[in-house]
Design a protein around this motif. Structure first.
Motif, short mmCIF file in Angstrom:
data_model
loop_
_atom_site.label_atom_id
_atom_site.label_comp_id
_atom_site.label_asym_id
_atom_site.label_seq_id
_atom_site.Cartn_x
_atom_site.Cartn_y
_atom_site.Cartn_z
N LEU A 78 -5.59 -0.33 18.90
CA LEU A 78 -6.36 0.91 18.91
C LEU A 78 -5.94 1.84 17.77
CD1 LEU A 78 -8.46 2.74 20.22
CD2 LEU A 78 -6.68 3.55 21.80
N ALA A 79 -4.64 1.92 17.51
CA ALA A 79 -4.16 2.79 16.44
C ALA A 79 -4.77 2.39 15.09
CB ALA A 79 -2.64 2.74 16.37
N LYS A 80 -4.89 1.11 14.87
CA LYS A 80 -5.47 0.60 13.62
C LYS A 80 -6.95 0.96 13.51
CE LYS A 80 -5.48 -3.81 13.59
NZ LYS A 80 -6.91 -4.02 13.98
N ALA A 81 -7.64 0.96 14.64
CA ALA A 81 -9.07 1.27 14.65
C ALA A 81 -9.33 2.76 14.44
CB ALA A 81 -9.69 0.81 15.97
N LEU A 82 -8.38 3.60 14.85
CA LEU A 82 -8.53 5.05 14.71
C LEU A 82 -8.03 5.46 13.34
CD1 LEU A 82 -7.34 6.12 18.27
CD2 LEU A 82 -9.69 6.13 17.41
N LYS A 83 -8.90 5.43 12.37
CA LYS A 83 -8.51 5.67 10.98
C LYS A 83 -8.02 7.11 10.79
CE LYS A 83 -10.19 1.59 9.84
NZ LYS A 83 -10.49 1.09 11.18
N ASN A 84 -6.97 7.28 9.99
CA ASN A 84 -6.50 8.62 9.67
C ASN A 84 -7.37 9.20 8.55
OD1 ASN A 84 -5.32 7.94 7.02
ND2 ASN A 84 -3.77 6.82 8.20
N PRO A 85 -7.25 10.50 8.25
CA PRO A 85 -8.13 11.12 7.25
C PRO A 85 -8.08 10.46 5.88
CG PRO A 85 -7.05 12.83 8.56
CD PRO A 85 -6.43 11.51 8.96
N VAL A 86 -6.91 9.98 5.47
CA VAL A 86 -6.81 9.32 4.17
C VAL A 86 -7.60 8.01 4.17
CG1 VAL A 86 -5.22 8.23 2.53
CG2 VAL A 86 -4.60 10.39 3.63
N GLU A 87 -7.44 7.24 5.23
CA GLU A 87 -8.18 5.97 5.34
C GLU A 87 -9.69 6.22 5.37
OE1 GLU A 87 -5.34 2.97 7.86
OE2 GLU A 87 -6.12 4.71 8.94
N LEU A 88 -10.12 7.23 6.12
CA LEU A 88 -11.55 7.53 6.22
C LEU A 88 -12.12 7.92 4.86
CD1 LEU A 88 -11.72 9.48 9.59
CD2 LEU A 88 -12.47 7.14 9.15
N GLN A 89 -11.37 8.70 4.10
CA GLN A 89 -11.87 9.08 2.78
C GLN A 89 -11.94 7.86 1.87
OE1 GLN A 89 -13.16 12.12 2.13
NE2 GLN A 89 -13.91 11.05 0.31
N GLY A 90 -10.97 6.96 2.01
CA GLY A 90 -11.02 5.72 1.25
C GLY A 90 -12.25 4.89 1.59
N MET A 91 -12.60 4.85 2.87
CA MET A 91 -13.79 4.11 3.29
C MET A 91 -15.05 4.74 2.69
SD MET A 91 -12.74 1.57 5.25
CE MET A 91 -14.05 1.04 6.37
N LEU A 121 6.74 2.92 12.62
CA LEU A 121 7.79 2.32 13.45
C LEU A 121 8.31 3.32 14.48
CD1 LEU A 121 9.79 0.30 10.77
CD2 LEU A 121 8.27 -0.61 12.53
N ALA A 122 8.43 4.58 14.08
CA ALA A 122 8.87 5.61 15.03
C ALA A 122 7.86 5.76 16.15
CB ALA A 122 9.07 6.95 14.31
N LEU A 170 0.84 -1.20 0.00
CA LEU A 170 0.00 0.00 0.00
C LEU A 170 0.87 1.25 0.00
CD1 LEU A 170 -2.96 -0.56 2.49
CD2 LEU A 170 -2.84 -1.04 0.05
N PRO A 171 0.75 2.10 -0.99
CA PRO A 171 1.50 3.36 -0.96
C PRO A 171 0.97 4.27 0.15
CG PRO A 171 -0.04 3.34 -2.80
CD PRO A 171 -0.09 1.97 -2.19
N GLN A 174 -0.18 6.90 6.17
CA GLN A 174 0.96 7.01 7.08
C GLN A 174 2.03 6.04 6.62
OE1 GLN A 174 0.10 6.02 11.19
NE2 GLN A 174 1.86 7.15 11.98
N SER A 175 3.28 6.47 6.62
CA SER A 175 4.36 5.62 6.12
C SER A 175 4.76 4.58 7.16
CB SER A 175 5.58 6.47 5.77
OG SER A 175 6.16 7.02 6.95
#
Length: 555
Positions: free
Chosen positions: A249-262, A122-123, A109-110, A116-117
């Protein structure tokens, strides 16, 4: 969970599967109905019915640390013991078991899709390790591994994950995966973030060797990591931090890019569903109706989905069910036993898809003939539940357990209910069922408050064994909402519905809806027209007309 013994074996499962289990279990099995007052837990049953000192064999790779601990704590009262065995006894007799290493490439996934990269993830996780005084984190949940490294696989039907483990420490990161899945693209993708790829089969040996270096605590999630993982650490007395993985929890809290994809994939998916029901209603009103069974129409909706840009696979096996079969909550039609379509019976279709930018899960129930009064009453109660939950405004820190009643209240007033949760999290091009949150009567849904950026289904239903079943399901995003006031600066949340597929008004009792409920439904159908109509291919004039007809406002 199953307990195999002589002369009887036992299956523990909840209300979603009782009807199915009754149909599929033979005389060698006893169904243990989880959630019923008279049903003991597996551990209580063993303690009560097996002799003192009995050993119960389990595969430690398939049972979590917390599950082993919970069961063993009860068995201790009878000096019974869970015996961790190295050979899986089911596998030893499962001659046609599917391969766990299908020859399918990993999807990378780009960042413009993941939002998020890998480097940033990892950081972040290393920051979590430092703040909790740990050196490393072993990641065992397949969707967590996929999320962490921005990869998707196809090792498990419907779930775009690869069979893998991961270890992240303060200095290094490792992905353990079958060598046959490693492509140049994957190598390049992970090399950019300093991730080392290792053979999946070397995981336990490498994990033990790294743990023996004694650089600090290993963070392990007891609810997802197997007992076998914990055994490695305990056998060498390595320090352990037992705590939920921060990835969950981090995976469940979608970032703006993921939410727009949904949002985007939900609308494209709705086009396929609208085209399917347009086709189906036409066929049901023709002399061809008797030619189709539940499997045929399940294949047809898949055909429409395959034409949607970004389609990867179904997100679960389509629940295509007619009449009494619709009362089987997780029904799976199969030939030759699949029921024929019948215009005078309810048709329930629960289906979803995996797209490159998101995941969907949608249920609609239609009746193309003349429904009974009870079917209408129950359907109207379900619609009211969908509306009530969709409109909910609630303070931060509210859990799904507190909201579940909103979807059930109208059914309760009729003396009806359903034996499954109301909502589950949905992954971003990941597992269609995702935690840690949920909307349910089960206490587990009280463990994680709903937060902005989470996704959830909204799916009340009603099921009458031997007669019919009803379910309506939309996907929603938890969003922040502004109110006139803000009590104690708490902050308030609500839901954004992202599924736009018409709801069958033929099954509805419009006079039973309040003015507010009717206005909501009319606005929803207007949104279906405006958002989905322009996306329907120009050549599918019938689907466009069907959408117009099925979204006419209620007077």
């Amino acid at each position: 969970m199953a307990l195999v013994s002589d002369p009887k074996s036992y299956l523990w499962t909840d209300g979603r599967y009782w009807n199915q289990a009754n149909k599929e279990l033979d005389q060698n099995w006893v169904l243990m109905k989880v959630g019923m007052p008279e049903t003991p837990t597996l551990q209580a049953f063993v303690a009560e019915n097996f002799p003192e000192g009995a050993n119960i064999g389990v595969d430690p790779r398939l049972m979590s640390r917390s599950a082993v601990r919970d069961i063993q704590s009860v068995l201790d009262t009878k000096k019974q013991k869970l015996q961790l065995i190295t050979e899986n006894l089911v596998d030893s007799v499962w001659s046609d078991k599917p391969s766990v290493t299908p020859a399918r490439d990993i999807i990378v996934l780009p960042t413009d899709v993941a939002g998020q990269s890998v480097t940033d993830k990892l950081a972040w996780i290393r920051g979590e390790l430092k703040s909790h005084g740990a050196y490393s984190h072993v990641v065992t949940a397949l969707d967590a591994v996929a999320w962490l490294f921005n990869i998707r696989g196809a090792d498990i039907d419907y779930n775009p994950t690869a069979i893998a483990y991961a270890i992240v420490d303060l200095d290094n990161a490792y992905l353990f995966i079958h060598p046959g899945k490693v492509t140049k693209e994957l190598e390049s993708h992970l090399k950019e973030s300093g991730v080392t790829i290792k053979d999946y089969d070397s995981f336990f040996q490498e994990f033990e060797a790294q743990s023996k270096e004694g650089k600090g605590k290993t963070w392990v999630d007891p609810s997802s990591a197997s007992a076998a993982v914990f055994n490695v650490l305990s056998s060498i007395s390595a320090p352990i931090l037992e705590k939920d993985s921060p990835i969950t929890l981090a995976k469940a809290l979608k970032n703006p890019v993921e939410l727009q994809g949904m949002r985007d994939c939900a609308q494209r998916d709705a086009v396929a569903i609208v085209r399917f029901f347009s086709w189906l209603e036409k066929e049901m009103n023709s002399d061809k109706a008797s030619q189709y069974d539940e499997v045929d129409v399940a294949n047809k909706i898949l055909e429409f989905r395959k034409a949607v840009p970004g389609f990867v696979s179904e997100s679960f096996g389509t629940i295509s069910s007619v009449g009494a079969n619709a009362a089987v909550i997780h029904y799976e039609p199969k030939k030759p036993s699949a029921a024929q379509l019948d215009k005078q019976k309810i048709y329930l279709c629960d289906s979803g898809a995996q797209y490159r930018d998101g995941t969907t899960d949608v249920t609609r129930t239609f009746h193309f003939g003349t429904p009974s009064e009870k079917e209408k009453e129950a359907f109207t109660g379900v619609v009211k539940g969908v509306i009530n939950l969709s409109k909910a405004i609630f303070p931060e820190h509210t859990t799904g357990l507190q909201l579940d009643v909103l979807a059930r209240q109208a059914l309760w007033e009729l003396g009806l209910d359903y034996k499954h949760g109301t909502g589950h999290g949905i992954g971003h091009f990941l597992n269609v069922h995702e935690g840690p949150h949920g909307i349910s009567f089960r206490l587990k849904s009280h463990s994680c408050p709903l937060q902005a950026g989470m996704t959830t289904s909204n799916e009340p239903g009603y099921y009458e064994d031997g007669a019919f079943g009803i379910r309506i399901e939309n996907d929603m995003i938890v969003t922040r909402v502004e109110r006139k006031y803000n009590f104690l600066k708490t902050g308030f949340l609500g839901f954004e519905t992202i599924t736009f597929v018409p709801i069958d008004t033929n099954l509805l009792l419009p006079e039973a809806l309040t003015v507010e409920e009717k206005n909501w439904l009319n606005k929803y159908h207007q949104d279906c027209r405006e958002k989905i109509g322009p996306l329907i291919p120009e050549e599918d004039k019938e689907a466009r007309e069907w959408l117009q007809k099925r979204t006419e406002p209620l007077p």
